[in-house]
Design an enzyme around this catalytic site. Structure first.
Site, mmCIF file in Angstrom:
data_model
loop_
_atom_site.group_PDB
_atom_site.id
_atom_site.type_symbol
_atom_site.label_atom_id
_atom_site.label_comp_id
_atom_site.label_asym_id
_atom_site.label_seq_id
_atom_site.Cartn_x
_atom_site.Cartn_y
_atom_site.Cartn_z
ATOM 1 N N GLU A 31 0.838 -1.210 0.000
ATOM 2 C CA GLU A 31 0.000 0.000 0.000
ATOM 3 C C GLU A 31 0.865 1.250 0.000
ATOM 4 O OE1 GLU A 31 -3.093 -0.160 -1.150
ATOM 5 O OE2 GLU A 31 -3.645 -1.484 0.499
ATOM 6 N N GLY A 119 -16.991 4.918 -2.551
ATOM 7 C CA GLY A 119 -16.340 5.339 -1.313
ATOM 8 C C GLY A 119 -15.907 4.178 -0.431
ATOM 9 N N GLY A 121 -13.284 2.238 -0.943
ATOM 10 C CA GLY A 121 -11.853 1.945 -1.051
ATOM 11 C C GLY A 121 -11.582 0.737 -1.934
ATOM 12 N N LEU A 122 -12.595 0.328 -2.698
ATOM 13 C CA LEU A 122 -12.430 -0.845 -3.573
ATOM 14 C C LEU A 122 -12.386 -0.431 -5.043
ATOM 15 C CD1 LEU A 122 -14.833 -3.256 -1.624
ATOM 16 C CD2 LEU A 122 -12.332 -3.161 -1.490
ATOM 17 N N SER A 123 -12.044 0.832 -5.255
ATOM 18 C CA SER A 123 -11.802 1.352 -6.603
ATOM 19 C C SER A 123 -13.020 1.399 -7.518
ATOM 20 C CB SER A 123 -10.686 0.570 -7.298
ATOM 21 O OG SER A 123 -9.483 0.830 -6.682
ATOM 22 N N SER A 124 -14.105 1.910 -6.984
ATOM 23 C CA SER A 124 -15.264 2.133 -7.858
ATOM 24 C C SER A 124 -14.893 3.142 -8.944
ATOM 25 C CB SER A 124 -16.463 2.620 -7.051
ATOM 26 O OG SER A 124 -16.130 3.782 -6.318
ATOM 27 N N ASP A 174 -4.729 0.764 -9.234
ATOM 28 C CA ASP A 174 -6.158 0.461 -9.343
ATOM 29 C C ASP A 174 -6.584 0.245 -10.794
ATOM 30 O OD1 ASP A 174 -5.903 1.074 -6.704
ATOM 31 O OD2 ASP A 174 -7.013 2.963 -6.801
HETATM 32 C C1 GLA Z 1 -5.316 4.502 -4.036
HETATM 33 C C2 GLA Z 1 -4.585 4.889 -5.323
HETATM 34 C C3 GLA Z 1 -3.541 3.827 -5.702
HETATM 35 C C4 GLA Z 1 -2.635 3.495 -4.525
HETATM 36 C C5 GLA Z 1 -3.447 3.236 -3.255
HETATM 37 C C6 GLA Z 1 -2.581 3.091 -2.032
HETATM 38 O O1 GLA Z 1 -6.092 3.350 -4.231
HETATM 39 O O2 GLA Z 1 -5.488 5.065 -6.384
HETATM 40 O O3 GLA Z 1 -2.796 4.280 -6.811
HETATM 41 O O4 GLA Z 1 -1.684 4.501 -4.326
HETATM 42 O O5 GLA Z 1 -4.384 4.276 -2.999
HETATM 43 O O6 GLA Z 1 -1.806 1.952 -2.136
#
Ligand code: GLA
Length: 393
Positions: A31, A119, A121-124, A174
């Site tokens: 991370e 929102g 944190g799973l990249s919507s 992501d």
């Molecule tokens: C977000 C960003 C990623 C990465 C993570 C942390 O998801 O979009 O590029 O930096 O935070 O690991």
């Protein structure tokens, strides 16, 4: 189903409708390493952003989403003006970048179904960006405009949209995971070279449970950019004494220990320590997983969270509480925050027979302590972005 909904909203016939999808992701470990040229280890989810679309004859894009009442309308002739849309800004950003990369933009009606919770944190957002890039690319190429691109190239364009248009200086993780994921596999990605390896991530007798804290990461963008700046400062100081290095990801823990006094700002030194040790943890975790040593894998996940809490300071009360409660449950091998932090979700390795107990007990205790009602998902690892064949609908 989504097609019927599209026809209800926009009218017309099925003919000419196109469907594309791109997933969200869970990062297993690694991370805040991606923008430092380090390693990450994400996997694509089966939760995704799916879009049904049809070309229009004018230069407007009408965007609807199944979970939103309003329609966003983007005028392609002034594409740079839609940064403040509450929904539709990610799509506009990608269209802007695709145009700059030489692809044609067409007016479209679009209906999105986003099953990655916003929102969480799973990249919507990456899912929306990547699916939009794939859709624009496909239509443009069919019209004979723009050069051939790989899914990894589209991921880079999607990342650029987030950097330039949205103003979040995110790394590539992501969008890359959303574009390149494979069913039941996690991606060990070298963010400096973009070389990657697919590693089987199905764990015998265990599953990955995602726990959504329901704390939205509202301050995320500014804090995220601040962390990135701190890393850049730390690297600038280290590169004075370690010439030839191009990023924090190039520096080993041993080199860091021998030279860390070059970073005079204490906060920046902590940030660099997190990144450099986290990078080493990713490789160790991948080795452990390959050997099916899930105990070691889980311990490394725990260490990652603790470092994000103490050194990188991006966890916060909700994520820490969720992780603390998860680790109390028998059969949990490891638990950590996933994604940028400041809210969002955790990922835990949970023995399959304990999953129900996990959800019940962690849920109750988390609510008692924070007042928030969490959501749990058993993570299934799915494929990256794709055009969905018409018949499969
Ligand atoms: C977000 C960003 C990623 C990465 C993570 C942390 O998801 O979009 O590029 O930096 O935070 O690991």
């Amino acid at each position: 189903m989504l097609k019927e909904k599209f026809l209800e909203i926009f009218g017309g016939e099925e003919e000419g409708l196109r469907v594309f999808r791109a997933p969200g992701r869970v990062n297993l470990i690694g991370e805040h390493t991606d923008y430092n040229g380090g390693y990450v280890f994400p996997a694509a989810l089966t939760k995704a952003s799916t879009v049904v679309l049809r070309k229009r004859l004018d230069c407007f894009v009408h965007i609807r989403a199944t979970d939103l009442a309003e329609e966003a309308v983007i005028d392609l002739s002034r594409i740079e003006n839609f940064k403040d849309l509450p929904y539709g800004n990610y799509q506009a950003g990608v269209m802007d970048e695709m145009h700059k990369a030489g692809y044609a933009l067409f007016g479209m009606d679009m209906l999105f179904e986003d099953t990655v919770p916003h929102g969480s944190g799973l990249s919507s957002s990456a899912a929306i960006e990547v699916v939009t890039a794939l859709a624009v690319y496909t239509l443009s190429r069919e019209a004979g405009i723009g050069k051939e691109a790989s899914m990894a190239d589209l991921a880079k364009i999607a990342q650029r949209a987030e950097n330039q248009y949205i103003g979040v200086n995110c790394g590539i993780m992501d969008q890359f995971a959303s574009a390149m994921g494979k069913k039941d596999m996690a991606l060990l990605l070298n963010c400096k070279t973009l070389e990657y390896e697919l590693v089987p991530a199905v764990m015998e007798g265990y599953c990955l449970v995602l726990s959504n804290t329901k704390k939205k990461h509202t301050l995320g963008a500014s804090k995220y950019n601040e962390r990135r700046q701190e890393c850049d400062n730390a690297f600038a100081a280290l590169s004075e004494v370690l010439p030839g290095k191009t990023c924090l990801g190039d520096i080993s823990p041993e080199e860091f220990e021998a030279n860390k006094q070059a970073i005079t700002n204490e906060t920046e030194q902590k940030r660099a320590a997190h990144v450099i040790y986290e990078d080493a943890r990713v490789l160790a975790a991948v080795e452990a997983l390959k050997k099916n040593d899930l105990v070691t894998f889980g311990q490394l996940l725990n260490a990652s969270h603790d470092s994000l809490r103490d050194l990188y300071e991006v966890t916060g009360e909700e994520l820490d509480t969720m992780v603390e409660e998860a680790r109390k449950i028998e059969g949990v091998l490891g638990s950590r925050m996933t994604g940028a932090g400041f809210g969002g979700s955790t990922v835990s390795v949970v023995r399959t027979d304990m999953v129900d107990r996990f959800q019940k007990t962690v849920g109750e205790n988390y609510t008692k302590r924070t007042g928030l009602v969490p959501e749990f998902y058993i993570s299934e690892i799915g494929n990256g972005a794709e055009a969905v064949p018409f018949q499969a609908q």
